[in-house]
Design an enzyme around this catalytic site. Sequence first.
Site: not given
Ligand code: H2U
Length: 346
Positions: A51, A54, A114, A154, A162, A165, A167, A169
């Site tokens: 992850c 993490c 996580h 989200n 995506s 974990h 989180h 934004q």
């Molecule tokens: P979402 O799961 O809501 O998409 O948010 C995850 C965000 O984490 C996504 O915008 C960022 C992605 O760009 N990200 C990083 O900044 N670094 C990483 O190593 C992978 C994902």
Amino acid sequence: MNFPLAEQPHRRYNPLTDSWVLVSPHRNKRPWQGQEEKDDTAKRPIYDETCYLCPGNKRSNGEFNPNYESAYSFVNDFSALKPSVEKITFEKEGLLRAESEGGICKVVCFSPRHDLSIPDMEASEVRAVVDLWVKEYQALGSLDHIEYVQIFENKGAVMGCSNPHPHGQIWASSFVPDEPLKKQANQLLYLKKHQKTLLFDYLLTEIQEKVRMVFENDDFVVLVPFWAVWPFETMIVPKRPMANIAMMSHKERDSFAHAYKQLTMAYDQLFEVSFPYSAGIHQAPTDGFLHEEWHWHMVFLPPLLRSATVKKFMVGYEMLANPQRDITPEQAAERLRVCVSKVSGL
Ligand code: H2U
């Protein structure tokens, strides 16, 4: 005249966005033979070495997360906006228009664990998320080129998240995006006309009507708005008008964290699943003005309709004409109140 809101197809007005939603209560019982979502809420490990959120792990850009122990934020490695100051515009015949925009995008890890999400976290840990949001709103908002700070979460694969974990934004931009801009314009008109915030008066009405209330604590009301579009859409609204989250007292921050945790616990009860949603805070721009018209609030837009696997699709008429819902906001609030009573002793 007594309007049969529970039976008669009707439209409801959203005074915050000056838009309408079509409500069709009689369609509620139609059979479903369409797509069912996968339940993606299998138990997760406390720590996942693959992850990128993490503590201590390597992110896609090669950087390592620190061994953070509480809510932690970093600049998104794939930011939708880039810090930039130069303003370039493009215009042709008034019909083709473009403007360069700058900004900063951040990822906020809610917990080092996580396997958790907001409803599973301790109240003090949720409070740490609220504190970090306030800190980011102030820090990003104080930058000259930042006019608006959009905080959002989200949750769940069905929402396009995506990574499981916990989180959220933050996208801070050199412009005020459309949704908050609409809300700002309508709140300003209301304040000029009534010398009170729109949501202050709205809360008084809802507290009196009771039918759309989910619960309240000392400082916040949680309700299904009269104009809700998503089946179990809700709002957390502070009882006193405040333009932004930085205006909360320490006690209000605790109350907000409590409302956030309690609501998401109730959501998890609803279909006995880790409930997916998009949620976010709408508040005043950071353009240096007081914005007394703004009464900040947090909205929750969950896609699930009848069960853990049946999703509400915003397609067809909704994409082309007006959003539409079957289950009424009053029915949704009633079901959520039952869930709140189940979790409030936990
Ligand atoms: P979402 O799961 O809501 O998409 O948010 C995850 C965000 O984490 C996504 O915008 C960022 C992605 O760009 N990200 C990083 O900044 N670094 C990483 O190593 C992978 C994902």
